[in-house]
Design a protein around this motif. Structure first.
Motif, PDB file in Angstrom:
ATOM      1  N   GLY A 120       9.313 -21.141  24.482  1.00  0.00           N
ATOM      2  CA  GLY A 120       9.099 -22.268  23.804  1.00  0.00           C
ATOM      3  C   GLY A 120       8.586 -22.029  22.465  1.00  0.00           C
ATOM      4  N   THR A 121       7.617 -21.305  22.306  1.00  0.00           N
ATOM      5  CA  THR A 121       6.965 -20.677  20.813  1.00  0.00           C
ATOM      6  C   THR A 121       8.149 -20.006  20.150  1.00  0.00           C
ATOM      7  OG1 THR A 121       4.806 -20.437  22.019  1.00  0.00           O
ATOM      8  CG2 THR A 121       5.082 -19.726  19.802  1.00  0.00           C
ATOM      9  N   TYR A 122       8.852 -19.105  20.722  1.00  0.00           N
ATOM     10  CA  TYR A 122       9.786 -18.546  20.005  1.00  0.00           C
ATOM     11  C   TYR A 122      10.880 -19.232  19.461  1.00  0.00           C
ATOM     12  CZ  TYR A 122      13.885 -15.467  19.067  1.00  0.00           C
ATOM     13  OH  TYR A 122      15.065 -14.825  18.512  1.00  0.00           O
ATOM     14  N   ILE A 123      11.269 -20.310  20.371  1.00  0.00           N
ATOM     15  CA  ILE A 123      12.527 -21.432  19.945  1.00  0.00           C
ATOM     16  C   ILE A 123      11.826 -22.083  18.685  1.00  0.00           C
ATOM     17  CG2 ILE A 123      13.465 -23.625  20.685  1.00  0.00           C
ATOM     18  CD1 ILE A 123      13.992 -22.191  23.364  1.00  0.00           C
ATOM     19  N   LEU A 124      10.580 -22.602  18.793  1.00  0.00           N
ATOM     20  CA  LEU A 124      10.082 -23.423  17.604  1.00  0.00           C
ATOM     21  C   LEU A 124      10.157 -22.581  16.410  1.00  0.00           C
ATOM     22  CD1 LEU A 124       7.301 -25.774  19.041  1.00  0.00           C
ATOM     23  CD2 LEU A 124       9.805 -26.437  18.816  1.00  0.00           C
ATOM     24  N   SER A 125       9.629 -21.218  16.468  1.00  0.00           N
ATOM     25  CA  SER A 125       9.576 -20.380  15.291  1.00  0.00           C
ATOM     26  C   SER A 125      10.974 -20.137  14.542  1.00  0.00           C
ATOM     27  CB  SER A 125       8.660 -19.303  15.741  1.00  0.00           C
ATOM     28  OG  SER A 125       7.333 -19.366  16.042  1.00  0.00           O
ATOM     29  N   LEU A 126      11.833 -19.772  15.532  1.00  0.00           N
ATOM     30  CA  LEU A 126      13.136 -19.526  15.166  1.00  0.00           C
ATOM     31  C   LEU A 126      13.835 -20.736  14.381  1.00  0.00           C
ATOM     32  CD1 LEU A 126      15.632 -17.490  15.151  1.00  0.00           C
ATOM     33  CD2 LEU A 126      16.289 -18.476  17.461  1.00  0.00           C
ATOM     34  N   LEU A 127      13.572 -21.807  14.870  1.00  0.00           N
ATOM     35  CA  LEU A 127      14.068 -22.960  14.359  1.00  0.00           C
ATOM     36  C   LEU A 127      13.407 -23.360  12.816  1.00  0.00           C
ATOM     37  CD1 LEU A 127      14.843 -25.354  17.410  1.00  0.00           C
ATOM     38  CD2 LEU A 127      16.654 -24.042  16.212  1.00  0.00           C
ATOM     39  N   THR A 128      12.281 -23.378  12.981  1.00  0.00           N
ATOM     40  CA  THR A 128      11.378 -23.932  12.024  1.00  0.00           C
ATOM     41  C   THR A 128      11.249 -22.755  10.575  1.00  0.00           C
ATOM     42  OG1 THR A 128       9.311 -23.515  12.656  1.00  0.00           O
ATOM     43  CG2 THR A 128      10.345 -25.648  13.014  1.00  0.00           C
ATOM     44  N   GLU A 129      10.810 -21.301  11.200  1.00  0.00           N
ATOM     45  CA  GLU A 129      10.689 -20.476  10.296  1.00  0.00           C
ATOM     46  C   GLU A 129      11.759 -19.319   9.895  1.00  0.00           C
ATOM     47  OE1 GLU A 129       6.450 -18.689  10.261  1.00  0.00           O
ATOM     48  OE2 GLU A 129       6.612 -19.564  12.281  1.00  0.00           O
ATOM     49  N   GLY A 130      12.637 -19.624  11.056  1.00  0.00           N
ATOM     50  CA  GLY A 130      13.968 -18.609  10.900  1.00  0.00           C
ATOM     51  C   GLY A 130      15.083 -19.137  10.266  1.00  0.00           C
ATOM     52  N   TYR A 131      15.493 -20.623  10.783  1.00  0.00           N
ATOM     53  CA  TYR A 131      16.453 -21.225  10.237  1.00  0.00           C
ATOM     54  C   TYR A 131      16.100 -22.243   9.120  1.00  0.00           C
ATOM     55  CZ  TYR A 131      19.199 -19.193  14.125  1.00  0.00           C
ATOM     56  OH  TYR A 131      19.745 -18.061  14.848  1.00  0.00           O
ATOM     57  N   ASN A 132      14.912 -22.370   8.922  1.00  0.00           N
ATOM     58  CA  ASN A 132      14.550 -23.318   7.950  1.00  0.00           C
ATOM     59  C   ASN A 132      14.434 -24.804   8.175  1.00  0.00           C
ATOM     60  OD1 ASN A 132      13.731 -21.099   6.259  1.00  0.00           O
ATOM     61  ND2 ASN A 132      15.954 -21.021   5.746  1.00  0.00           N
ATOM     62  N   PHE A 133      14.695 -25.259   9.233  1.00  0.00           N
ATOM     63  CA  PHE A 133      14.458 -26.737   9.870  1.00  0.00           C
ATOM     64  C   PHE A 133      13.107 -27.170   9.558  1.00  0.00           C
ATOM     65  CE2 PHE A 133      18.030 -25.542  12.473  1.00  0.00           C
ATOM     66  CZ  PHE A 133      18.877 -26.643  12.340  1.00  0.00           C
ATOM     67  N   THR A 134      12.822 -28.196   9.086  1.00  0.00           N
ATOM     68  CA  THR A 134      11.441 -28.823   8.658  1.00  0.00           C
ATOM     69  C   THR A 134      11.289 -30.175   9.702  1.00  0.00           C
ATOM     70  OG1 THR A 134      12.549 -30.770   7.358  1.00  0.00           O
ATOM     71  CG2 THR A 134      12.094 -28.350   6.210  1.00  0.00           C
ATOM     72  N   SER A 135      10.027 -30.570   9.606  1.00  0.00           N
ATOM     73  CA  SER A 135       9.613 -31.885  10.380  1.00  0.00           C
ATOM     74  C   SER A 135      10.488 -32.874  10.292  1.00  0.00           C
ATOM     75  CB  SER A 135       8.147 -31.735  10.342  1.00  0.00           C
ATOM     76  OG  SER A 135       7.951 -32.228   8.594  1.00  0.00           O
ATOM     77  N   VAL A 136      11.136 -32.847   9.228  1.00  0.00           N
ATOM     78  CA  VAL A 136      11.947 -34.042   9.036  1.00  0.00           C
ATOM     79  C   VAL A 136      13.344 -33.695   9.634  1.00  0.00           C
ATOM     80  CG1 VAL A 136      13.523 -35.567   7.425  1.00  0.00           C
ATOM     81  CG2 VAL A 136      10.842 -34.729   6.808  1.00  0.00           C
ATOM     82  N   THR A 137      13.978 -32.513   9.314  1.00  0.00           N
ATOM     83  CA  THR A 137      15.231 -32.112   9.922  1.00  0.00           C
ATOM     84  C   THR A 137      15.173 -31.664  11.398  1.00  0.00           C
ATOM     85  OG1 THR A 137      15.074 -29.868   9.002  1.00  0.00           O
ATOM     86  CG2 THR A 137      16.270 -31.502   7.473  1.00  0.00           C
ATOM     87  N   TYR A 138      14.289 -31.254  11.831  1.00  0.00           N
ATOM     88  CA  TYR A 138      13.937 -30.975  13.355  1.00  0.00           C
ATOM     89  C   TYR A 138      14.909 -32.161  14.271  1.00  0.00           C
ATOM     90  CZ  TYR A 138      12.060 -29.968  17.802  1.00  0.00           C
ATOM     91  OH  TYR A 138      11.832 -29.544  19.278  1.00  0.00           O
ATOM     92  N   SER A 139      14.616 -33.414  13.842  1.00  0.00           N
ATOM     93  CA  SER A 139      15.135 -34.433  14.538  1.00  0.00           C
ATOM     94  C   SER A 139      16.763 -34.572  14.176  1.00  0.00           C
ATOM     95  CB  SER A 139      14.624 -35.890  14.138  1.00  0.00           C
ATOM     96  OG  SER A 139      15.049 -36.019  12.476  1.00  0.00           O
ATOM     97  N   ASP A 140      17.383 -33.678  13.433  1.00  0.00           N
ATOM     98  CA  ASP A 140      18.665 -33.622  13.366  1.00  0.00           C
ATOM     99  C   ASP A 140      19.463 -32.688  14.683  1.00  0.00           C
ATOM    100  OD1 ASP A 140      18.713 -34.950  11.201  1.00  0.00           O
ATOM    101  OD2 ASP A 140      18.667 -33.418   9.763  1.00  0.00           O
ATOM    102  N   ILE A 141      18.459 -32.030  15.239  1.00  0.00           N
ATOM    103  CA  ILE A 141      18.746 -31.197  16.503  1.00  0.00           C
ATOM    104  C   ILE A 141      18.969 -32.031  17.717  1.00  0.00           C
ATOM    105  CG2 ILE A 141      18.110 -29.238  17.984  1.00  0.00           C
ATOM    106  CD1 ILE A 141      16.573 -28.220  15.336  1.00  0.00           C
ATOM    107  N   LYS A 142      20.100 -31.809  18.396  1.00  0.00           N
ATOM    108  CA  LYS A 142      20.126 -32.337  19.998  1.00  0.00           C
ATOM    109  C   LYS A 142      20.224 -31.088  20.754  1.00  0.00           C
ATOM    110  CE  LYS A 142      23.102 -35.591  22.386  1.00  0.00           C
ATOM    111  NZ  LYS A 142      24.215 -36.486  22.316  1.00  0.00           N
ATOM    112  N   PHE A 143      19.347 -31.135  21.698  1.00  0.00           N
ATOM    113  CA  PHE A 143      19.448 -30.326  22.838  1.00  0.00           C
ATOM    114  C   PHE A 143      20.458 -30.570  23.966  1.00  0.00           C
ATOM    115  CE2 PHE A 143      15.212 -29.546  21.030  1.00  0.00           C
ATOM    116  CZ  PHE A 143      15.202 -28.146  20.644  1.00  0.00           C
ATOM    117  N   ILE A 144      21.458 -29.871  24.118  1.00  0.00           N
ATOM    118  CA  ILE A 144      22.466 -30.305  25.069  1.00  0.00           C
ATOM    119  C   ILE A 144      22.942 -29.111  26.126  1.00  0.00           C
ATOM    120  CG2 ILE A 144      23.744 -31.826  23.458  1.00  0.00           C
ATOM    121  CD1 ILE A 144      25.490 -29.591  22.592  1.00  0.00           C
ATOM    122  N   GLU A 145      23.077 -29.391  27.292  1.00  0.00           N
ATOM    123  CA  GLU A 145      23.684 -28.786  28.386  1.00  0.00           C
ATOM    124  C   GLU A 145      25.380 -28.828  28.569  1.00  0.00           C
ATOM    125  OE1 GLU A 145      23.126 -27.698  33.151  1.00  0.00           O
ATOM    126  OE2 GLU A 145      22.220 -29.817  32.117  1.00  0.00           O
TER     127      GLU A 145
END
Length: 497
Positions: free
Chosen positions: A403-428
């Motif tokens: 879980g920590t790695y996913i948040l770090s990868l998305l925000t620090e790795g791919y540059n999603f912000t606290s605003v654009t994080y809501s643009d992500i939809k987790f899907i199965e």
């Protein structure tokens, strides 16, 4: 007797001509009805099938796809109809016993044999695509990799399908086909809508793919893929990070923590009370970390947990390189990435980890997500085990890190912000189909499978209209002739007047 004969002669319905006209009329009416029914009956829909085996680093899954034999804008309308998870690890794990790699696929293949109609077996293409696990094995031991593929080939060729080969997909292909899957299932490609980006996280690699108005492929051509689907052209940015799937990233994290070859590691990414003895040889047997193995390290180290999210984030940050970038924008490790654009679908391990942690709702503020993860990581190990009695301990021990790695990868790795994080939809799944590269792969391959000639009505439209017109005119003429006995009466009445 003479009176009866006279009445019969006067009755027009007893004349031979009238009888002939009646018979011909009945035949014409029956013919008209028959032609109309046969011409307008529903045509049986022909279907084709395709089988794709996704040979990932941690497991293999089989997917059966179905689509109409006729095509839609030169792209088959593919739908997932069945899936089967192969028991055991990924095929790359059978490097020392290649025959077992082929044997492991037998049960799912037997199910596929029953599921696909027997008359379609010989023409149903069968593909196996291997991803990051086999990429890593091929880097370390290409002979073992070839042996595994040979065993897989021999096993799959025993089934009555049209075997098309087994190969290693490039990271670029994996990312691009995942993007196709997400947008195809949302019908964005067919309707020409703004596309959705794709975020894929496996055990050994992770991919990001999206269309950006600011990216024409010139700054980093190796990250550019062009698609033409449903009559539209797409210039896609895609990149795959080998060794940055959640399992290999966990090794990278532990490798950083054991650089000095200690006897014990207190890990903030593990729950308080967690403890296990681990072998250095096992930790460093992956090409992702093999060159980092400390000299003179003991055989084992004692791995304990402290459960501190903030410290875990600091440790995870060390698996990325954020300092080198020769482009206008970078993600990490010096890799070019244009500015993020639009919504994103995050699937595979993204979904399974965040679903386990109850963190798939991206309308929840990012800070609230971190607080929830912080509380989870700080939960004592014994309590975690009690709360999830059916979960495998190996996976259970890594959810805090994942879980920590996913948040770090998305925000620090791919540059999603606290605003654009809501643009992500987790899907199965999307509309019953699993999100992943296999559907996009199958969809792309349907462009190379010749379409069958569609079923047409028995008669061409012009011929059908001509026959119906002729029969209708004939019936009308016969109707006029059937009124022939009335003609003299009408003429006599006119004379009387």
């Amino acid at each position: 007797m003479s009176a009866q004969r006279e009445m019969k002669e006067k009755n027009p319905w007893h004349t031979p001509v009238t009888i002939i006209i009646t018979v011909i009329g009945v035949i014409a009416i029956v013919a008209l009805v028959t032609v109309a029914v046969v011409q307008n009956r529903p045509l049986p829909q022909k279907y084709k099938y395709g089988i794709v085996l996704d040979a990932g680093s941690s497991h293999t899954a089989l997917y059966i796809y179905e689509w109409p034999a006729e095509k839609d804008n030169n792209t088959g309308r593919v739908e997932q109809k069945h899936s089967c998870k192969v028991d055991g690890p990924g095929i790359s794990s059978y490097a020392s016993a290649p025959l077992k790699a082929g044997q492991s696929l037998r049960e799912c293949m037997q199910k596929a044999e029953k599921w696909v109609p027997s008359k379609r077996h010989h023409e149903t293409p069968l593909y196996l695509g291997a991803t990051a696990g086999m990429r890593l094995l091929n880097m370390v031991d290409s002979v073992a990799s070839e042996d595994v593929f040979q065993a897989v080939k021999e096993a799959l060729q025993k089934f009555p399908f049209s075997y098309q080969g087994a190969r290693i997909l490039s990271g670029q292909e994996e990312g691009a086909f995942g993007w196709v899957t997400v947008n195809y299932l949302d019908e964005r490609l067919k309707q020409g809508l703004e596309t959705t980006g794709a975020l894929d996280l496996g055990g050994a690699s992770t991919q990001i793919s999206f269309v950006s108005d600011n990216y024409d492929g010139s700054e980093s051509p190796n990250n550019s893929v062009n698609f033409r689907l449903y009559g539209n052209d797409y210039n896609l940015y895609t990149h795959s990070f080998l060794c940055y799937g959640k399992d290999q990233a966990h090794r990278l994290k532990l490798a950083h923590q054991t650089q000095s070859g200690p006897n014990a590691v207190a890990d903030p990414c593990s729950h308080p009370g967690y403890n296990a003895t681990k072998k250095y040889s096992v930790l460093y047997d992956s090409p992702c970390v093999s060159d980092r193995k400390p000299q003179g390290a003991p055989a084992t180290f004692h791995h304990t947990g402290t459960g501190n999210l903030q410290q875990c984030q600091e440790v995870v940050r060390n698996v990325f390189n954020f300092t080198d970038c020769k482009y206008s924008h970078c993600s990490f490790n010096g890799v070019f990435q244009p500015i993020l654009q639009g919504g994103f679908g995050a699937f595979s391990a993204y979904y399974f980890v965040m679903d386990f942690l109850n963190l798939t709702d991206t309308t929840v503020p990012l800070e609230a997500v971190k607080e929830q993860l912080k509380a989870y990581c700080a939960t004592p190990w014994d309590q975690i085990v009690q709360q999830h009695p059916k979960a495998k301990l190996k996976y259970l021990a890594e959810y805090c890190f994942s879980g920590t790695y996913i948040l770090s990868l998305l925000t620090e790795g791919y540059n999603f912000t606290s605003v654009t994080y809501s643009d992500i939809k987790f899907i199965e799944k999307i509309k019953g189909s699993d999100a992943g590269w296999t559907l996009g792969y199958m969809l792309n391959l349907t462009n190379m499978i010749p379409a069958e000639a569609p079923d047409f009505p028995p008669l061409p439209h012009a011929g059908y209209v001509s026959i119906v017109t002729i029969i209708a005119v004939l019936i009308f003429i016969l109707f006029l002739f059937s009124l022939r006995p009335l003609w003299p009466r009408c003429s006599k009445q006119q004379q009387i007047v």
